[in-house]
Design an enzyme around this catalytic site. Sequence first.
Site, short mmCIF file in Angstrom:
data_model
loop_
_atom_site.label_atom_id
_atom_site.label_comp_id
_atom_site.label_asym_id
_atom_site.label_seq_id
_atom_site.Cartn_x
_atom_site.Cartn_y
_atom_site.Cartn_z
N LYS A 140 27.77 -57.87 65.90
CA LYS A 140 28.22 -59.03 65.15
C LYS A 140 27.44 -59.11 63.85
O LYS A 140 26.31 -58.61 63.76
CB LYS A 140 28.08 -60.30 65.97
CG LYS A 140 26.76 -60.53 66.63
CD LYS A 140 26.86 -61.70 67.60
CE LYS A 140 25.58 -61.84 68.42
NZ LYS A 140 25.80 -61.85 69.85
N ASP A 167 22.81 -61.79 63.00
CA ASP A 167 24.10 -61.43 63.58
C ASP A 167 24.98 -62.64 63.89
O ASP A 167 26.11 -62.48 64.34
CB ASP A 167 23.93 -60.55 64.82
CG ASP A 167 23.22 -61.25 65.97
OD1 ASP A 167 22.78 -62.40 65.80
OD2 ASP A 167 23.10 -60.63 67.05
N ARG A 168 24.49 -63.86 63.63
CA ARG A 168 25.29 -65.05 63.89
C ARG A 168 25.54 -65.80 62.58
O ARG A 168 24.87 -65.57 61.58
CB ARG A 168 24.60 -65.97 64.89
CG ARG A 168 24.41 -65.30 66.24
CD ARG A 168 23.76 -66.23 67.24
NE ARG A 168 23.50 -65.52 68.49
CZ ARG A 168 23.66 -66.02 69.70
NH1 ARG A 168 24.09 -67.27 69.85
NH2 ARG A 168 23.39 -65.31 70.77
N SER A 226 16.80 -62.44 68.74
CA SER A 226 17.93 -63.09 68.10
C SER A 226 17.61 -64.52 67.69
O SER A 226 16.75 -64.76 66.86
CB SER A 226 19.15 -63.02 69.01
OG SER A 226 20.32 -63.48 68.34
N HIS A 227 18.26 -65.49 68.30
CA HIS A 227 18.14 -66.89 67.93
C HIS A 227 17.02 -67.61 68.66
O HIS A 227 16.82 -68.80 68.45
CB HIS A 227 19.46 -67.61 68.19
CG HIS A 227 19.93 -67.44 69.61
ND1 HIS A 227 20.40 -66.23 70.08
CD2 HIS A 227 19.99 -68.29 70.66
CE1 HIS A 227 20.73 -66.35 71.36
NE2 HIS A 227 20.49 -67.58 71.74
N ASP A 266 21.13 -66.52 61.70
CA ASP A 266 20.07 -66.69 62.70
C ASP A 266 18.93 -65.71 62.51
O ASP A 266 18.82 -65.05 61.48
CB ASP A 266 20.66 -66.57 64.10
CG ASP A 266 21.10 -65.15 64.42
OD1 ASP A 266 21.52 -64.44 63.49
OD2 ASP A 266 21.04 -64.74 65.60
N ASP A 290 18.06 -62.67 63.62
CA ASP A 290 18.26 -61.26 63.30
C ASP A 290 19.52 -61.01 62.48
O ASP A 290 19.91 -59.86 62.28
CB ASP A 290 18.30 -60.42 64.58
CG ASP A 290 19.48 -60.75 65.48
OD1 ASP A 290 19.94 -61.91 65.46
OD2 ASP A 290 19.94 -59.85 66.21
#
Length: 540
Positions: A381, A282-283, A113-114, A278, A280
Site C-alpha cells: 500500500k 503506506d497509509r 507501521s502506525h 503514517d 512507514d
Amino acid sequence: MSIKDVATTPFDDQKPGTAGLRKPVSRFQTPHYLENFVQAVFDSVPSLKGGRLVVGGDGRYFNDQAADTILRMAAANGVEQVIIGCQALLSTPAAAHLIAQESAAGGFLLTASHNPGGPDGDFGIKFNIAGGGQAPAELTDRIHTRSREIRQYHISDQTCPGFAEIGESRLEDMMIRVVDPVAEHVNLMARCFDFDAIRDWLHNKPRRFVFDAMHAVTGPYAREIFVHQLGLSEDVVRNGQPKPDFNGSHPDPNPHDAHAFLEAFQALPEGEIGAASDGDGDRNMILGRQNGRALVVSPCDSLAVIAANHHCIPALADGLKGVARSMPTSRALDRVAQELGIPCHETPTGWRFFASLLDGGYIRLCGEESFGTSSDHVREKDGLWAVLAWLQILASRDMTVAELLDEHWSRFGRDYFARHDFNLSIEQGQAVMERLSTLVEAGEYRDCPVDRFDYTDPVSGHRVEAQGYRLFTDNGRAVFRLSGTGTRGATLRIYLEQHMPAQEDCRQDMVTVLEPMRALASEAAQLEALTGKPRADQVI
C-alpha cells in the site's frame, strides 16, 4: 574474513503476523532476539545467498541498530550486495519498489507501521520477497518453524561502514550501496500521475492543500513532491522531520490519532483538501471541507471514488481489469465494480493477498478499511500514491472533496461505515470469537445469516480459514475479527456497515444510521457479558 557463529537458543514468540514481527522495543533489545529472527529468514530464503538484499525502515527508535546488525549478518550469510536507504530510511512502498527495480531477492523492512515509537514504543521487522510483495503465509510459516529450532546465527564482527552518506563500501566480501531513499519513488510517482495538471490546479489557490507527515518517514518524500516538484510553499508539509519517537505521537492517520491535524485543518480557512500518512508511509487519510467543517473521507469511500474516477489517473486510464478489497472493508467498491463490469475480489486482511492478485494479473487497484490504498505500481500500500490520486482526480474534475463525494453517493448510494475497537485481554478476545463460532454453527442470529470467512487464493491455491465472522442484514453487515497488528493484549475489531440507496438522504449522521447495527452486533457477540464493555474503546 571475521565471521562468527554465535550459539543461541530459540524464543517462543517469533511467529510473524500479517505484517511481520512486531514487539515492544525492549523485546527486540533482548540479546539474540533480533539475530535469531533474521537468521531464520536467511535460512528460509536460499536465494539471498549470492543475491541482492534491500534494507530500510521508518526511522523509529532502534532502526539504526537493527540495520547495522542486519548488514553484518547479511555479510556473514553470503549476500552479494545490500542496497540500503541513506540513514537506513525507506518508506514501505519505496522499499517495495526498490526490491522490484533492483531485482533483489528480497528486503528487510524495519517498521511497526502506525504503532507508537520511542524507547517505550514498538519496533517491527518484516521480510518482503522478490518483486516487493509481503511474504506469503507459506514462507512466514517456514520462518517461524526455523525460529523455533535455531541453535546458532552467523554475523561479521567487523565494524559496519555505516549508511549515513550516499555511496558504496564493502563489508567482508559484500558490497553496500547507500542510496537516496526518496528519488526513485518520486520518479515513480511522476510516471503514474500528471504533475503538470496537478500543479496548475493547486496554484489556482496556493493554500488549498496541506499534508501532515506526522514526524514519520514520508516527510522527505512529501517535501520533494509537494514543494520541489509541484512548487508549493514549505509550510504545506507539516511535521515533516522524521523523529525516532514520532515526536511522542501515535503515527496513525485516522481521526482519533490525527486529531491535532484535523483541528489545524479546521482552522485553515483556505483549506480544501488535507492529507496525512503514517509511520512507514503506506497509509493515508483524506480530508475535505463541508459546510465550513472538516470532512474525513472514509477509506472505504476513498477506494471506491478512486475506482469510479480511475480514468482521470494516467497510469490507470486504460482500464482496471479488476479490483480488490479486504473482507472488513465496506462494499462501496463492489458497487463501482459492478457498474464497470469488472470483478471485485474479497480477501483476508493483509496486503500479501493483494500482492498475489496483482502478480497474477487479476487486479490493478486495491485497498482496505485501515486507510491503505494502492495500485499495481508496487506490491505494498502507498499513502502518497493515494493522496496524489485524489489530487489528480480533483484537478481533472475541478471539484472539491465534498462535491466529489456527493456526486459519488448520488450515483452509487452510500455505505455508512465505522470500525469499533475493543482493547481486551487475549482470553476475552478468544471468548468473543468462541461465541461467534457457535452462531456460525447455528447459521444465523435472529434471522440474520452468520458465517465465517475462509479464502482460497486464486493464484497460488493457498487456503486460509477463520479470517473473521460476518453477520448480515438486508442492507447491512457486521464483521468481527481479532487484529494481528498490536503488541499487547488483543484488539477486537467490529466493522459496521449500512448501505443507503442513492435515492435516500446520504448526508445523515453516521452514528445514528449505524446504531441499529451496532446494537445487533453487540447483542449477538454478547460483548458486555464477555468483556464487561458496553461500548468500544475507540471508534474510527
